[in-house]
Design an enzyme around this catalytic site. Sequence first.
Site, PDB file in Angstrom:
ATOM      1  N   SER A   1     139.450  51.190  -7.545  1.00  0.00           N
ATOM      2  CA  SER A   1     138.782  50.662  -6.556  1.00  0.00           C
ATOM      3  C   SER A   1     137.379  51.252  -6.566  1.00  0.00           C
ATOM      4  O   SER A   1     136.793  51.035  -7.444  1.00  0.00           O
ATOM      5  CB  SER A   1     139.729  50.996  -5.251  1.00  0.00           C
ATOM      6  OG  SER A   1     138.900  50.565  -3.945  1.00  0.00           O
TER       7      SER A   1
ATOM      8  N   ASP B   1     144.055  40.316  -4.442  1.00  0.00           N
ATOM      9  CA  ASP B   1     143.256  41.394  -3.986  1.00  0.00           C
ATOM     10  C   ASP B   1     142.319  41.127  -2.798  1.00  0.00           C
ATOM     11  O   ASP B   1     141.400  40.088  -3.104  1.00  0.00           O
ATOM     12  CB  ASP B   1     142.396  42.167  -4.836  1.00  0.00           C
ATOM     13  CG  ASP B   1     141.778  43.370  -4.850  1.00  0.00           C
ATOM     14  OD1 ASP B   1     141.551  43.740  -3.702  1.00  0.00           O
ATOM     15  OD2 ASP B   1     141.486  44.323  -5.701  1.00  0.00           O
TER      16      ASP B   1
ATOM     17  N   HIS C   1     145.514  44.714  -4.001  1.00  0.00           N
ATOM     18  CA  HIS C   1     144.497  45.577  -4.398  1.00  0.00           C
ATOM     19  C   HIS C   1     145.238  46.958  -5.044  1.00  0.00           C
ATOM     20  O   HIS C   1     144.561  47.679  -5.815  1.00  0.00           O
ATOM     21  CB  HIS C   1     143.628  46.047  -3.201  1.00  0.00           C
ATOM     22  CG  HIS C   1     142.703  47.079  -3.560  1.00  0.00           C
ATOM     23  ND1 HIS C   1     141.490  46.786  -4.320  1.00  0.00           N
ATOM     24  CD2 HIS C   1     142.135  48.198  -3.257  1.00  0.00           C
ATOM     25  CE1 HIS C   1     140.664  47.583  -4.352  1.00  0.00           C
ATOM     26  NE2 HIS C   1     140.920  48.659  -3.530  1.00  0.00           N
TER      27      HIS C   1
END
Length: 295
Positions: free
Chosen positions: A165, A211, A243
């Site tokens: 991320s 995601d 995600h």
Amino acid sequence: MKSRLRRSLRRLSVAAATVAAVGALTAVPAPAHAADNPYQRGPDPTERSVTARRGPFAIDEISVNGGIGAGFNRGTIFYPTDRSQGTFGAVAVIPGFLSPESLVRWFGPRLASQGFVVMTLTTNGLTDTPESRSEQLLAALDYLTTRSQVRDRIDPSRLAVMGHSMGGGGSLAAAAKRPTLRAAIPLAPWSLTKNWSDLTVPTLIIGAENDNVAPVAGHSERFYDSMTNVPEKAYLEMAGGNHVDPTAESDLVAKFTISWLKRFVDDDTRYDQFLCPAPRPNRQISEYRDTCPHS
């Protein structure tokens, strides 16, 4: 008398030639690939070995408190205990926004047992930006190679970064800042920077089809397309993934991260077979793009 001597000499000559021929047939040459690549570690890989929960190396771990001045908060170092094969490449791994070290900790033993020194990190702050996370990754690598208890086990010229991320965005930024890195692996990367045309480090991006935090169209795929100057790149999209899925321990993610690190940190072309030709879409992979590593 002379004739007997000539016959004896002929017999000795024939015997010597026979011994030489047998010796040539039975001699076993040293494997060429081992001699050609001083960084190669471990046995020849197989599909089973790159998806195994543990590789061929026994490992140990050390908890580290970075503290003020270190450039990172704290983390865990995982390393092979074998000293017979020389030094190993090293990888720093950082989690994403609001995420603890535990989210990426599984990469430590999984990668270390394949022949890497790995440091998984706790960020300075849970909301640190990708820029800040990039600095923490580089600080961790500097610590590993200069101050850590395992610095003598590491080849400082063979280093890599990984992150999830905002940590994935951080791994891209770290690679842009330090082009001597051998590999970068952003996992579901998030970043406000969309153009990575200055990147020159071989990069594997692992995205997730569903995601909704860092949608691939605006992040992973866009980052991949902008990397016009990297020597090698690949994009793997996890079918139906969200995600967090690229950080969940899985044989799929392990296989491609191990193969990418082996290929570019260790220059080990034995792992080309898992990267090229590109896998076709299947129940695990919705899309795969690559430049196909050149041996």
